[in-house]
Design a protein around this motif. Structure first.
Motif, PDB file in Angstrom:
ATOM      1  N   ILE A 165       0.867  -1.186   0.000  1.00 20.05           N
ATOM      2  CA  ILE A 165       0.000   0.000   0.000  1.00 20.05           C
ATOM      3  C   ILE A 165       0.902   1.233   0.000  1.00 20.05           C
ATOM      4  O   ILE A 165       1.713   1.405   0.907  1.00 20.05           O
ATOM      5  CB  ILE A 165      -0.937  -0.008   1.223  1.00 20.05           C
ATOM      6  N   PRO A 166       0.778   2.106  -1.009  1.00 24.61           N
ATOM      7  CA  PRO A 166       1.726   3.221  -1.144  1.00 24.61           C
ATOM      8  C   PRO A 166       1.665   4.247  -0.012  1.00 24.61           C
ATOM      9  O   PRO A 166       2.663   4.852   0.314  1.00 24.61           O
ATOM     10  CB  PRO A 166       1.365   3.860  -2.478  1.00 24.61           C
ATOM     11  N   ASN A 167       0.494   4.464   0.589  1.00 24.46           N
ATOM     12  CA  ASN A 167       0.381   5.399   1.695  1.00 24.46           C
ATOM     13  C   ASN A 167      -0.590   4.814   2.702  1.00 24.46           C
ATOM     14  O   ASN A 167      -1.806   4.982   2.587  1.00 24.46           O
ATOM     15  CB  ASN A 167      -0.104   6.763   1.205  1.00 24.46           C
ATOM     16  N   ILE A 168      -0.060   4.134   3.689  1.00 22.03           N
ATOM     17  CA  ILE A 168      -0.885   3.439   4.670  1.00 22.03           C
ATOM     18  C   ILE A 168      -1.757   4.405   5.475  1.00 22.03           C
ATOM     19  O   ILE A 168      -2.877   4.074   5.838  1.00 22.03           O
ATOM     20  CB  ILE A 168      -0.022   2.544   5.599  1.00 22.03           C
ATOM     21  N   LEU A 169      -1.260   5.605   5.732  1.00 24.31           N
ATOM     22  CA  LEU A 169      -2.062   6.583   6.481  1.00 24.31           C
ATOM     23  C   LEU A 169      -3.305   6.977   5.699  1.00 24.31           C
ATOM     24  O   LEU A 169      -4.413   7.013   6.239  1.00 24.31           O
ATOM     25  CB  LEU A 169      -1.220   7.818   6.806  1.00 24.31           C
ATOM     26  N   TRP A 170      -3.145   7.258   4.403  1.00 22.29           N
ATOM     27  CA  TRP A 170      -4.284   7.621   3.561  1.00 22.29           C
ATOM     28  C   TRP A 170      -5.232   6.435   3.394  1.00 22.29           C
ATOM     29  O   TRP A 170      -6.445   6.584   3.426  1.00 22.29           O
ATOM     30  CB  TRP A 170      -3.798   8.135   2.206  1.00 22.29           C
ATOM     31  N   PHE A 171      -4.678   5.256   3.240  1.00 23.75           N
ATOM     32  CA  PHE A 171      -5.475   4.040   3.099  1.00 23.75           C
ATOM     33  C   PHE A 171      -6.355   3.821   4.329  1.00 23.75           C
ATOM     34  O   PHE A 171      -7.565   3.582   4.208  1.00 23.75           O
ATOM     35  CB  PHE A 171      -4.535   2.841   2.895  1.00 23.75           C
ATOM     36  N   GLU A 172      -5.761   3.895   5.518  1.00 26.69           N
ATOM     37  CA  GLU A 172      -6.523   3.701   6.758  1.00 26.69           C
ATOM     38  C   GLU A 172      -7.594   4.782   6.908  1.00 26.69           C
ATOM     39  O   GLU A 172      -8.727   4.500   7.293  1.00 26.69           O
ATOM     40  CB  GLU A 172      -5.589   3.715   7.975  1.00 26.69           C
ATOM     41  N   TYR A 173      -7.246   6.013   6.604  1.00 24.92           N
ATOM     42  CA  TYR A 173      -8.194   7.112   6.725  1.00 24.92           C
ATOM     43  C   TYR A 173      -9.390   6.923   5.792  1.00 24.92           C
ATOM     44  O   TYR A 173     -10.550   7.028   6.212  1.00 24.92           O
ATOM     45  CB  TYR A 173      -7.493   8.442   6.421  1.00 24.92           C
ATOM     46  N   THR A 174      -9.140   6.635   4.513  1.00 19.99           N
ATOM     47  CA  THR A 174     -10.244   6.514   3.563  1.00 19.99           C
ATOM     48  C   THR A 174     -11.116   5.296   3.861  1.00 19.99           C
ATOM     49  O   THR A 174     -12.338   5.373   3.727  1.00 19.99           O
ATOM     50  CB  THR A 174      -9.737   6.442   2.115  1.00 19.99           C
ATOM     51  N   HIS A 175     -10.504   4.192   4.289  1.00 21.74           N
ATOM     52  CA  HIS A 175     -11.313   3.019   4.609  1.00 21.74           C
ATOM     53  C   HIS A 175     -12.147   3.223   5.877  1.00 21.74           C
ATOM     54  O   HIS A 175     -13.301   2.782   5.940  1.00 21.74           O
ATOM     55  CB  HIS A 175     -10.443   1.768   4.724  1.00 21.74           C
ATOM     56  N   ALA A 176     -11.592   3.884   6.865  1.00 22.76           N
ATOM     57  CA  ALA A 176     -12.364   4.176   8.081  1.00 22.76           C
ATOM     58  C   ALA A 176     -13.512   5.130   7.764  1.00 22.76           C
ATOM     59  O   ALA A 176     -14.635   4.953   8.251  1.00 22.76           O
ATOM     60  CB  ALA A 176     -11.455   4.775   9.147  1.00 22.76           C
ATOM     61  N   ARG A 177     -13.256   6.132   6.924  1.00 19.33           N
ATOM     62  CA  ARG A 177     -14.308   7.089   6.548  1.00 19.33           C
ATOM     63  C   ARG A 177     -15.414   6.394   5.755  1.00 19.33           C
ATOM     64  O   ARG A 177     -16.604   6.614   5.999  1.00 19.33           O
ATOM     65  CB  ARG A 177     -13.690   8.228   5.730  1.00 19.33           C
ATOM     66  N   THR A 178     -15.047   5.524   4.813  1.00 21.01           N
ATOM     67  CA  THR A 178     -16.031   4.791   4.015  1.00 21.01           C
ATOM     68  C   THR A 178     -16.873   3.876   4.894  1.00 21.01           C
ATOM     69  O   THR A 178     -18.101   3.824   4.759  1.00 21.01           O
ATOM     70  CB  THR A 178     -15.321   3.966   2.918  1.00 21.01           C
ATOM     71  N   GLU A 179     -16.216   3.169   5.803  1.00 26.05           N
ATOM     72  CA  GLU A 179     -16.934   2.267   6.705  1.00 26.05           C
ATOM     73  C   GLU A 179     -17.884   3.046   7.620  1.00 26.05           C
ATOM     74  O   GLU A 179     -19.016   2.632   7.852  1.00 26.05           O
ATOM     75  CB  GLU A 179     -15.935   1.458   7.545  1.00 26.05           C
ATOM     76  N   SER A 180     -17.424   4.172   8.119  1.00 23.21           N
ATOM     77  CA  SER A 180     -18.262   4.995   8.991  1.00 23.21           C
ATOM     78  C   SER A 180     -19.503   5.495   8.251  1.00 23.21           C
ATOM     79  O   SER A 180     -20.616   5.464   8.787  1.00 23.21           O
ATOM     80  CB  SER A 180     -17.451   6.185   9.508  1.00 23.21           C
ATOM     81  N   ARG A 181     -19.333   5.938   7.017  1.00 23.45           N
ATOM     82  CA  ARG A 181     -20.478   6.412   6.224  1.00 23.45           C
ATOM     83  C   ARG A 181     -21.454   5.274   5.934  1.00 23.45           C
ATOM     84  O   ARG A 181     -22.665   5.462   6.012  1.00 23.45           O
ATOM     85  CB  ARG A 181     -19.999   7.028   4.920  1.00 23.45           C
ATOM     86  N   ALA A 182     -20.938   4.095   5.615  1.00 22.79           N
ATOM     87  CA  ALA A 182     -21.809   2.943   5.326  1.00 22.79           C
ATOM     88  C   ALA A 182     -22.606   2.551   6.567  1.00 22.79           C
ATOM     89  O   ALA A 182     -23.805   2.278   6.486  1.00 22.79           O
ATOM     90  CB  ALA A 182     -20.977   1.763   4.831  1.00 22.79           C
ATOM     91  N   ARG A 183     -21.965   2.545   7.708  1.00 28.38           N
ATOM     92  CA  ARG A 183     -22.669   2.193   8.951  1.00 28.38           C
ATOM     93  C   ARG A 183     -23.689   3.259   9.331  1.00 28.38           C
ATOM     94  O   ARG A 183     -24.765   2.947   9.828  1.00 28.38           O
ATOM     95  CB  ARG A 183     -21.676   1.982  10.087  1.00 28.38           C
ATOM     96  N   ASN A 184     -23.359   4.516   9.081  1.00 21.09           N
ATOM     97  CA  ASN A 184     -24.278   5.599   9.372  1.00 21.09           C
ATOM     98  C   ASN A 184     -25.521   5.501   8.486  1.00 21.09           C
ATOM     99  O   ASN A 184     -26.650   5.683   8.955  1.00 21.09           O
ATOM    100  CB  ASN A 184     -23.575   6.950   9.186  1.00 21.09           C
TER     101      ASN A 184
END
Length: 193
Positions: A165-184
């Motif tokens: 993964i080229p940028n693990i910080l960005w990867f974790e951030y975008t996946h957490a944001r996507t998951e949060s929106r889906a759960r919401n």
């Protein structure tokens, strides 16, 4: 009513684990060097020290952390969207890391726990070990990470490989944001029914 208990699951990354191992090796080398050199701490402070002062373990650890992190920042984290902004935040973080290491080193002399020689040797050893460990991890260990992560014990412990993964910080951030929106959205639709 049945009570549901949730277990807290902690997962780790191969890169984080190898960094931690490097920090432990750094501390071990510091203890060995202190006992070989056997130079006492400055006497101006007036306290009796049971531990030698050469090299400064605080300075060595901070420079190990700073040098490893700066190299990680330069060679491991890449984000393609805006090169100028990426370069700017990398420079700011690198300057912050180096400044923090320098402040810790200076504070050891200022508080009379170490001499300048003890702090400078700690900084040099820390930088050498940080750079050396970075090379060892990324040349020798990183190619093995996918294999190690597939071992059954690593799957049970949720040890993962993020080396591709080229940028693990960005990867974790975008996946957490996507998951949060889906759960919401799911929660909202459940409430409306």
């Amino acid at each position: 009513m049945k009570r549901v208990t949730r277990r807290k699951i902690v997962s780790a990354d191969n890169g984080t684990i190898t960094f931690f191992v490097g920090a432990l090796i750094n501390e071990g080398i510091n203890l060995v060097l202190k006992n070989i050199i056997a130079e006492p701490r400055p006497v101006q402070r007036g306290g009796l020290y049971t531990e030698y002062g050469m090299p400064s373990s605080h300075s060595q650890m901070m420079w190990f952390f700073a040098s490893y992190s700066v190299l990680f920042l330069i060679f491991r984290l890449h984000h393609i969207s805006n090169y100028v902004m990426e370069l700017l935040w990398k420079v700011l973080v690198a300057v912050g890391l180096i400044t923090a290491a320098a402040i810790v080193a200076y504070s050891r002399v200022y508080l009379l726990y170490h001499s300048w020689a003890q702090v400078l040797l700690g900084a040099m050893v820390g930088m050498l070990l940080g750079c050396g460990w970075f090379v060892v991890v990324h040349v020798l260990f990183t190619p093995l990470f996918p294999t190690v992560a597939s071992w059954s014990v690593c799957e049970r412990l949720m040890i993962r490989d993020t080396s591709l993964i080229p940028n693990i910080l960005w990867f974790e951030y975008t996946h957490a944001r996507t998951e949060s929106r889906a759960r919401n959205r799911k929660l909202t639709s459940m409430k409306s029914q």
